[in-house]
Scaffold this motif. Sequence first.
Motif, PDB file in Angstrom:
ATOM      1  N   SER A  91       0.853  -1.194   0.000  1.00 32.85           N
ATOM      2  CA  SER A  91       0.000   0.000   0.000  1.00 32.85           C
ATOM      3  C   SER A  91       0.887   1.242   0.000  1.00 32.85           C
ATOM      4  N   PHE A  92       0.480   2.215  -0.806  1.00 32.42           N
ATOM      5  CA  PHE A  92       1.268   3.430  -0.971  1.00 32.42           C
ATOM      6  C   PHE A  92       0.447   4.632  -0.514  1.00 32.42           C
ATOM      7  N   ASP A  93       1.081   5.474   0.278  1.00 33.45           N
ATOM      8  CA  ASP A  93       0.424   6.715   0.689  1.00 33.45           C
ATOM      9  C   ASP A  93       1.098   7.841  -0.106  1.00 33.45           C
ATOM     10  N   ILE A  94       0.363   8.346  -1.097  1.00 32.25           N
ATOM     11  CA  ILE A  94       0.978   9.232  -2.095  1.00 32.25           C
ATOM     12  C   ILE A  94       0.676  10.702  -1.797  1.00 32.25           C
ATOM     13  N   ARG A  95       1.718  11.518  -1.759  1.00 32.82           N
ATOM     14  CA  ARG A  95       1.558  12.972  -1.582  1.00 32.82           C
ATOM     15  C   ARG A  95       2.240  13.687  -2.729  1.00 32.82           C
ATOM     16  N   THR A  96       1.576  14.690  -3.278  1.00 30.62           N
ATOM     17  CA  THR A  96       2.198  15.473  -4.337  1.00 30.62           C
ATOM     18  C   THR A  96       2.686  16.806  -3.781  1.00 30.62           C
ATOM     19  N   LEU A  97       3.944  17.117  -3.992  1.00 28.02           N
ATOM     20  CA  LEU A  97       4.492  18.429  -3.638  1.00 28.02           C
ATOM     21  C   LEU A  97       4.681  19.211  -4.934  1.00 28.02           C
ATOM     22  N   ARG A  98       3.818  20.208  -5.126  1.00 28.59           N
ATOM     23  CA  ARG A  98       3.788  20.940  -6.404  1.00 28.59           C
ATOM     24  C   ARG A  98       4.573  22.248  -6.325  1.00 28.59           C
ATOM     25  N   TYR A  99       4.928  22.766  -7.482  1.00 26.01           N
ATOM     26  CA  TYR A  99       5.566  24.083  -7.589  1.00 26.01           C
ATOM     27  C   TYR A  99       6.790  24.203  -6.681  1.00 26.01           C
ATOM     28  N   VAL A 100       7.534  23.121  -6.573  1.00 22.36           N
ATOM     29  CA  VAL A 100       8.789  23.118  -5.812  1.00 22.36           C
ATOM     30  C   VAL A 100       9.877  23.604  -6.787  1.00 22.36           C
ATOM     31  N   ASP A 101      10.055  24.927  -6.844  1.00 18.01           N
ATOM     32  CA  ASP A 101      10.872  25.479  -7.931  1.00 18.01           C
ATOM     33  C   ASP A 101      11.979  26.425  -7.450  1.00 18.01           C
ATOM     34  N   THR A 102      12.289  26.377  -6.165  1.00 13.57           N
ATOM     35  CA  THR A 102      13.418  27.173  -5.665  1.00 13.57           C
ATOM     36  C   THR A 102      14.218  26.311  -4.692  1.00 13.57           C
ATOM     37  N   VAL A 103      15.456  26.756  -4.409  1.00 11.54           N
ATOM     38  CA  VAL A 103      16.296  26.058  -3.437  1.00 11.54           C
ATOM     39  C   VAL A 103      15.574  25.956  -2.094  1.00 11.54           C
ATOM     40  N   GLU A 104      14.901  27.042  -1.695  1.00 10.21           N
ATOM     41  CA  GLU A 104      14.212  27.048  -0.397  1.00 10.21           C
ATOM     42  C   GLU A 104      13.091  26.004  -0.373  1.00 10.21           C
ATOM     43  N   LYS A 105      12.354  25.909  -1.481  1.00 10.36           N
ATOM     44  CA  LYS A 105      11.239  24.961  -1.497  1.00 10.36           C
ATOM     45  C   LYS A 105      11.736  23.514  -1.525  1.00 10.36           C
ATOM     46  N   VAL A 106      12.864  23.274  -2.199  1.00 15.72           N
ATOM     47  CA  VAL A 106      13.426  21.919  -2.186  1.00 15.72           C
ATOM     48  C   VAL A 106      13.901  21.585  -0.766  1.00 15.72           C
ATOM     49  N   THR A 107      14.498  22.561  -0.103  1.00 17.36           N
ATOM     50  CA  THR A 107      14.913  22.343   1.291  1.00 17.36           C
ATOM     51  C   THR A 107      13.720  21.954   2.154  1.00 17.36           C
ATOM     52  N   ALA A 108      12.620  22.681   1.993  1.00 17.81           N
ATOM     53  CA  ALA A 108      11.409  22.389   2.779  1.00 17.81           C
ATOM     54  C   ALA A 108      10.854  21.010   2.430  1.00 17.81           C
ATOM     55  N   ALA A 109      10.883  20.666   1.148  1.00 19.76           N
ATOM     56  CA  ALA A 109      10.392  19.355   0.717  1.00 19.76           C
ATOM     57  C   ALA A 109      11.239  18.244   1.329  1.00 19.76           C
ATOM     58  N   CYS A 110      12.569  18.422   1.288  1.00 21.03           N
ATOM     59  CA  CYS A 110      13.465  17.405   1.858  1.00 21.03           C
ATOM     60  C   CYS A 110      13.185  17.236   3.351  1.00 21.03           C
ATOM     61  N   ARG A 111      12.971  18.354   4.040  1.00 16.27           N
ATOM     62  CA  ARG A 111      12.711  18.277   5.476  1.00 16.27           C
ATOM     63  C   ARG A 111      11.427  17.463   5.742  1.00 16.27           C
ATOM     64  N   GLN A 112      10.370  17.787   4.972  1.00 15.96           N
ATOM     65  CA  GLN A 112       9.097  17.081   5.147  1.00 15.96           C
ATOM     66  C   GLN A 112       9.262  15.578   4.876  1.00 15.96           C
ATOM     67  N   ILE A 113      10.009  15.249   3.824  1.00 15.42           N
ATOM     68  CA  ILE A 113      10.217  13.848   3.457  1.00 15.42           C
ATOM     69  C   ILE A 113      11.021  13.135   4.546  1.00 15.42           C
ATOM     70  N   ASN A 114      12.072  13.774   5.011  1.00 16.37           N
ATOM     71  CA  ASN A 114      12.903  13.162   6.051  1.00 16.37           C
ATOM     72  C   ASN A 114      12.113  12.925   7.331  1.00 16.37           C
ATOM     73  N   GLU A 115      11.305  13.920   7.712  1.00 13.69           N
ATOM     74  CA  GLU A 115      10.523  13.765   8.945  1.00 13.69           C
ATOM     75  C   GLU A 115       9.534  12.615   8.840  1.00 13.69           C
ATOM     76  N   SER A 116       8.863  12.506   7.689  1.00 15.89           N
ATOM     77  CA  SER A 116       7.896  11.410   7.554  1.00 15.89           C
ATOM     78  C   SER A 116       8.631  10.076   7.530  1.00 15.89           C
ATOM     79  N   GLY A 117       9.868  10.080   7.011  1.00 18.33           N
ATOM     80  CA  GLY A 117      10.654   8.851   6.979  1.00 18.33           C
ATOM     81  C   GLY A 117      11.038   8.376   8.372  1.00 18.33           C
TER      82      GLY A 117
END
Lengths: 274, 274
Positions: free
Chosen positions: A31-57
């Motif tokens: 089973s997969f729990d799928i989340r879409t992170l859209r409009y991740v188009d700056t260094v800051e937004k990638v940083t935030a995305a990585c943080r969110q992914i790491n925390e859920s991991g």
Amino acid sequence: MKYMVYLVSDSTGITAERLAQSLLTQFHDVSFDIRTLRYVDTVEKVTAACRQINESGQQAKNKPIVISTLVDGQLRAQMQQADAHILDVMGAFLTPLEEIIGQQATPSVGLTHGQGAQDTYKQRMDAVTYALLHDDGGVLSHYDRADIVLIGVSRSGKTPTSVYLAMQYGLYVANYPLVEDDLNSGELPAVLQPHHDKLFALTILPERLHNIREERRPGSTYASLAQCQHEVRQAEALFRRQRLQVCDVSRLSVEEIATRILQQLGFPSRALHP
Amino acid sequence: MKYMVYLVSDSTGITAERLAQSLLTQFHDVSFDIRTLRYVDTVEKVTAACRQINESGQQAKNKPIVISTLVDGQLRAQMQQADAHILDVMGAFLTPLEEIIGQQATPSVGLTHGQGAQDTYKQRMDAVTYALLHDDGGVLSHYDRADIVLIGVSRSGKTPTSVYLAMQYGLYVANYPLVEDDLNSGELPAVLQPHHDKLFALTILPERLHNIREERRPGSTYASLAQCQHEVRQAEALFRRQRLQVCDVSRLSVEEIATRILQQLGFPSRALHP
């Protein structure tokens, strides 16, 4: 077994969503729990995305999976820092394409669904307007403009199919519901006769039609199995006499119905959406 | 420079089309002639596809490019025989996914858009029906069921956005057109007041609105630049007073508008389509 899956896009995320569905449906017992992170188009937004992914991991048993359609090389490299399994779509295919074409890609975010291809986009939007105006036998006089006219009994899937073909492929699709009078006459309705070569018929198993109609008008004659059997039998006889192309929609999704129609009518199968 | 591109799928071809658009738009100076070969799901059909691709390659200067989403291993191997540059999507990503998950994929064609996820599919179709019933301020009493209510002046993109959100994400989206009376009153229409937290406003540059309206009713007061400026100014003042979330659609496609709305309203960004 369960995995968090992050779809990371610098634009709408639609490509990543489609690809993820194609890939993940191949694993039945997971089973997969799928989340879409859209409009991740700056260094800051990638940083935030990585943080969110790491925390859920950290909270999950399994390391998250990332399907990334990021285009920019710097952002893609940064995404690799996330503590996750990373499938880098552009990395996998842009480099081979550059070699084939002998040219560097010029990263440009969000062109896929942008108004870059203005004419195509306008055609799609005009086609949606057309589909809504010509839904359910409305504004009969404009079938001249139609690319396709869908016919079938009430609730056989004509409306969503019309809208889907308009939205995705810019086709002008009208639809005409076969009512009691049409079915009893056994003839093609007069308004449709000049447009025989544009007609495409949808049919459906009476049992399935019965279930669909029951939801809308429970206990009605309209929804009864006997009525559904009667209408479908008459409609299919008409389709045969008129030698129409027919698709049985009983077990198909709207995407499957739409693409089978394109296939059967021999549409050039050019991807029209921008 | 020009390339024939064949998208080869054992199902609808939608995933291949999306991916191709994302990839090919990165090459600005190259023109691509894209053909989708759908439902290529037997040895015979792959043979026919290879023949078609090889023949078009013989007539062209450049070897064709194939983007294949074939799932079955045997068919994928057979596809490799075509005299073309082959990008094998499932090959590139299924193997890494199998390693990550520690499980073999169980090839199953066409699950992506099939009715596999019946509930999700039904929700999407119900949402499309809802969007059409609640288009343009119709059937006002049912806003209770809405996930989102779009408001904006006439021709600001509400209808296609509603239908798109319904079709792709299964969201119940109504839309309400702000007419002269609403704009003059300066208040939120009474029917919308109980639903303030579901409202999302679309706005547009007056010049763009003018162009769009001119196509529909050329030379009318309705389409005049002065009228468009007036309506947009009043509408934007209302949106500010009501502290609504707003999206300027002037330069956005329907996919971009839809996904920005999801983003701004903080929808969980779960990919809903099956």
